[in-house]
Design a protein around this motif. Structure first.
Motif, short mmCIF file in Angstrom:
data_model
loop_
_atom_site.label_atom_id
_atom_site.label_comp_id
_atom_site.label_asym_id
_atom_site.label_seq_id
_atom_site.Cartn_x
_atom_site.Cartn_y
_atom_site.Cartn_z
N UNK A 87 2.71 3.00 10.69
CA UNK A 87 2.21 1.68 11.06
C UNK A 87 3.29 0.84 11.74
N UNK A 88 4.51 0.93 11.25
CA UNK A 88 5.59 0.12 11.84
C UNK A 88 5.82 0.51 13.30
N UNK A 89 5.83 1.80 13.57
CA UNK A 89 6.05 2.27 14.94
C UNK A 89 4.91 1.83 15.85
N UNK A 90 3.67 1.92 15.36
CA UNK A 90 2.51 1.52 16.16
C UNK A 90 2.54 0.03 16.46
N UNK A 91 2.88 -0.79 15.45
CA UNK A 91 2.91 -2.23 15.69
C UNK A 91 4.06 -2.60 16.63
N UNK A 92 5.20 -1.93 16.48
CA UNK A 92 6.33 -2.19 17.38
C UNK A 92 5.96 -1.85 18.81
N UNK A 93 5.25 -0.76 19.02
CA UNK A 93 4.80 -0.40 20.38
C UNK A 93 3.93 -1.50 20.97
N UNK A 132 6.41 -4.31 6.89
CA UNK A 132 7.73 -4.41 6.28
C UNK A 132 8.49 -3.09 6.32
N UNK A 133 7.77 -1.98 6.21
CA UNK A 133 8.35 -0.65 6.32
C UNK A 133 7.36 0.24 7.06
N UNK A 134 7.73 1.48 7.30
CA UNK A 134 6.83 2.38 8.02
C UNK A 134 5.45 2.43 7.37
N UNK A 135 5.42 2.40 6.03
CA UNK A 135 4.17 2.57 5.29
C UNK A 135 3.83 1.37 4.41
N UNK A 136 4.28 0.19 4.78
CA UNK A 136 4.06 -1.00 3.94
C UNK A 136 3.72 -2.19 4.82
N UNK A 150 -6.24 -1.29 11.26
CA UNK A 150 -6.89 -0.05 11.72
C UNK A 150 -6.92 0.03 13.24
N UNK A 151 -7.12 -1.12 13.91
CA UNK A 151 -7.12 -1.14 15.37
C UNK A 151 -5.74 -0.76 15.91
N UNK A 152 -4.69 -1.25 15.25
CA UNK A 152 -3.32 -0.92 15.67
C UNK A 152 -3.04 0.57 15.48
N UNK A 153 -3.51 1.13 14.37
CA UNK A 153 -3.35 2.57 14.13
C UNK A 153 -4.29 3.40 15.01
N UNK A 161 -0.10 13.65 1.99
CA UNK A 161 1.22 13.82 2.58
C UNK A 161 1.76 12.50 3.14
N UNK A 162 0.89 11.50 3.24
CA UNK A 162 1.33 10.21 3.79
C UNK A 162 0.41 9.11 3.25
N UNK A 163 1.00 8.04 2.71
CA UNK A 163 0.21 6.93 2.18
C UNK A 163 0.77 5.62 2.72
N UNK A 164 -0.10 4.83 3.33
CA UNK A 164 0.26 3.48 3.77
C UNK A 164 -0.29 2.51 2.72
N UNK A 165 0.56 1.61 2.26
CA UNK A 165 0.17 0.65 1.22
C UNK A 165 0.21 -0.76 1.79
N UNK A 166 -0.84 -1.53 1.52
CA UNK A 166 -0.88 -2.91 2.00
C UNK A 166 -1.59 -3.81 1.01
N UNK A 167 -1.46 -5.11 1.23
CA UNK A 167 -2.06 -6.09 0.33
C UNK A 167 -2.22 -7.41 1.06
N UNK A 168 -3.00 -8.29 0.46
CA UNK A 168 -3.13 -9.63 1.05
C UNK A 168 -1.78 -10.32 1.11
#
Length: 598
Positions: free
Chosen positions: A7-13, A145-149, A186-189, A569-576
């Motif tokens: 997610x971090x890489x996608x948003x940075x792009x 905040x991180x690749x998966x957060x 989801x749109x960013x990913x 193998x990969x988990x993205x975690x998010x919250x309000x």
């Protein structure tokens, strides 16, 4: 094997493309200098992604808040990155009509509502003279905040969703805002997930709203989601009441401990009492020590700091020895050049070691001063459902070391981990909290919620309080979730409830804990049922917590994704929002005060 989502890489792009006037970053045709105008929210979006040096490489010479009254005319290109709000639109209109910049590129963090777009068009119609060159919806209404957060940075959601005075309209607006933020992720990913959530409550409401948004968007000819996905991710949506205690307990892992004691915000912190009040940044991309050790227990981290310091000293000694040992002029010159070349790397290593030494020193001082190891151990014993802590032991902890907040957190864990409450014991705990001068509003609120479980199961009573009526409206039967057997919080291997549930959902096998979970697939017909997902496993998941997440859950889910025998193998975690214990208790206290408790 398909590439794992980042997610971090996608948003940075997306941000780099926006700074490049919505052209690909490698497009060398965009060589103009720019001024970046943002609001507070979008400043926070950018902060963890891109630093000042990188902004300069993108030819951004100035960064200015949109509501800064000191902004003056600059003959350059202006890139706006703001939320689509009424106040921001009016300020953009004022900037355009006064020709504050030569050209304007307007970027909104989420989809701009049509009424505001019409206001923008009508307000600038007779003044822009072609100066507005582009208007874009960026779908970036979240902070990575991180690749998966990630966090939606929506504050006090838990208190607002559980407020007995909240109207149906208030709840609907908040659910819609949360679903919109998740849509942007989801749109960013560029993915359309399969959605699972518990039946009833905010999680289902968010899931249903998100499902409608995705279905509608997929009807568009040029939608943002990939039309072909070999492996779609699983999206698990939970409500904070699914597991309330995990955000309140004391934890000894490095990342949660830093967040708890130092208030890590946007990957930055300031150490209290330090000689220099300088911000310290903890970024997994630029700080290899943080990336490698953030999930370790604190004693292990302290040992790793010492080991790295010793390795650094040995490397410095080796450089010094080699540069001074050779008597041959050519050989000596080569060694000197090698030493000079190694200096930047050694300096950077020393800076990282010093940073974490300072952090660890502060944490160790707090642990000793507040006996945090005792709180952590006793709380884990209670939540594991092992030997019950007796009243004498409980009160002895409350009357010894620790801040008022430490004692309140300990008492709340006792409350949540107890299937049945001895009223005399509860009164003794309350008395100990008052003697410590702690605000008991949060404790009283949760005690009241536990008592309402009994009331809500009684026959239809006309005398039910407003909170019971409201709770039934919003949560259906899940009011019990606030206090539902925290013994299930941890299994024998200390796996968090959310991690265990996500693992079960990802396996796609029949499971009594998850069989009742709602199943939504925005790409399928609405006639699909849970049976359509049975037997289907997932290698990637997005886990979202309505009402606030925490670094303890994040660490637990990352550990789950690293298990070699596991499906995921990969988990993205998010919250309000990402909350530490103090912040969630402050929201509980607000609810208690609103009920006249404490």
């Amino acid at each position: 094997m398909a590439l794992l989502l980042n997610l971090r890489l996608k948003q940075l792009e997306c941000v780099l493309r926006m700074l490049n006037l919505n052209k690909e970053p490698l497009d060398q045709s965009v060589e103009c200098f720019k001024v970046l105008i943002y609001d507070d929210f979008c400043k926070d979006v950018i902060a963890p992604l891109i630093g000042v040096k990188e902004l300069r490489r993108q030819r951004v010479t100035l960064q200015l808040p949109i509501h800064d009254n000191e902004r003056k005319h600059v003959p350059t290109v202006a890139v706006y990155f703001v939320q689509p709000t009424e106040t921001n639109i009016q300020r953009i209109i004022a900037d355009v009509t006064s020709s504050l910049y030569d050209t304007f590129h307007l970027n909104f963090s989420s989809s701009i509502p049509r009424p505001l777009l019409e206001d923008l068009a009508s307000g600038t119609l007779h003044h822009c003279n072609g100066s507005i060159e582009s208007v874009h919806d960026q779908y970036l209404e979240f902070v990575t905040l991180e690749d998966n957060l990630f966090s939606l940075s929506q504050q006090n959601v838990y208190a607002q969703l559980n407020d007995p005075s909240a109207t149906g309209r208030d709840i609907e607006e908040m659910i819609e805002k949360i679903a919109s933020g998740l849509f942007d992720v989801l749109a960013t990913l560029g993915v359309v997930p399969v959605i699972r959530c518990p039946v009833g409550g905010p999680a289902e409401m968010v899931a249903s709203s998100l499902d409608k948004k995705l279905r509608y968007h997929l009807l568009c000819k040029n939608n943002l989601m990939s039309s072909f996905q070999v492996q779609r991710p699983l999206l698990c949506i939970f409500d904070r009441n699914f597991d309330l205690s995990v955000g309140i307990q004391h934890d000894f892992r490095y990342r949660p401990l830093v967040h708890d004691l130092l208030g890590l915000k946007l990957n930055a912190l300031i150490i209290p009492g330090a000689a220099q009040k300088k911000k310290i940044f903890l970024d997994t991309c630029s700080d290899p020590f943080w990336s490698a050790n953030a999930s370790l227990e604190f004693p292990q981290v302290a040992g790793e700091i010492e080991a790295q310091l010793n390795n650094y000293k040995k490397d410095v000694e080796e450089v010094n020895r080699r540069s001074s040992s050779s008597t041959d002029l050519i050989g000596n010159t080569k060694h000197l050049m090698d030493a000079v070349n190694s200096l930047p790397e050694l300096t950077e290593r020393k800076q990282v070691i010093d940073k974490h030494t300072n952090i660890a020193t502060f944490l160790l001082g707090e642990i000793k001063e507040r006996s945090l190891d005792v709180y952590t151990t006793k709380e884990k014993d209670m939540m594991m459902g092992g030997a019950r802590i007796n009243l004498t032991d409980l009160l002895s902890v409350l009357k010894t070391k620790g801040t008022k907040m430490d004692k309140l957190r300990f008492a709340i864990i006792y409350l949540l981990s107890s299937d049945t409450l001895n009223q005399a014991d509860v009164k003794a705990v309350e008395l100990a909290l008052r003697e410590a001068e702690a605000d008991t509003s949060a404790f009283q609120y949760l005690k009241k919620i536990k008592s309402l479980n009994v009331v809500s199961s009684a026959a239809n009573s006309a005398s039910r309080s407003n909170i019971v009526d409201w709770a039934e409206m919003l949560y259906d039967q899940s009011i019990n979730a606030v206090t539902s057997g925290v013994k299930n919080l941890l299994t024998g291997d200390q796996q968090l409830a959310v991690a265990r549930t996500v693992a079960a959902l990802a396996e796609g096998k029949p499971n009594p804990e998850t069989d009742s979970y709602l199943f939504l697939d925005p790409r399928a017909s609405k006639a699909c049922t849970t049976s359509h997902v049975m037997g289907r496993s997932f290698s990637e998941a997005i886990v979202f917590m309505v009402g606030g997440g925490n670094y303890i859950e994040y660490s637990g889910l990352q550990e789950l994704s690293q298990q070699p025998q596991g499906t995921l193998k990969n988990i993205i975690y998010g919250a309000t929002e990402i909350l530490n214990a103090t912040q969630i208790i402050e929201q509980l206290a607000i609810l208690g005060q609103n009920m006249g408790l404490g």
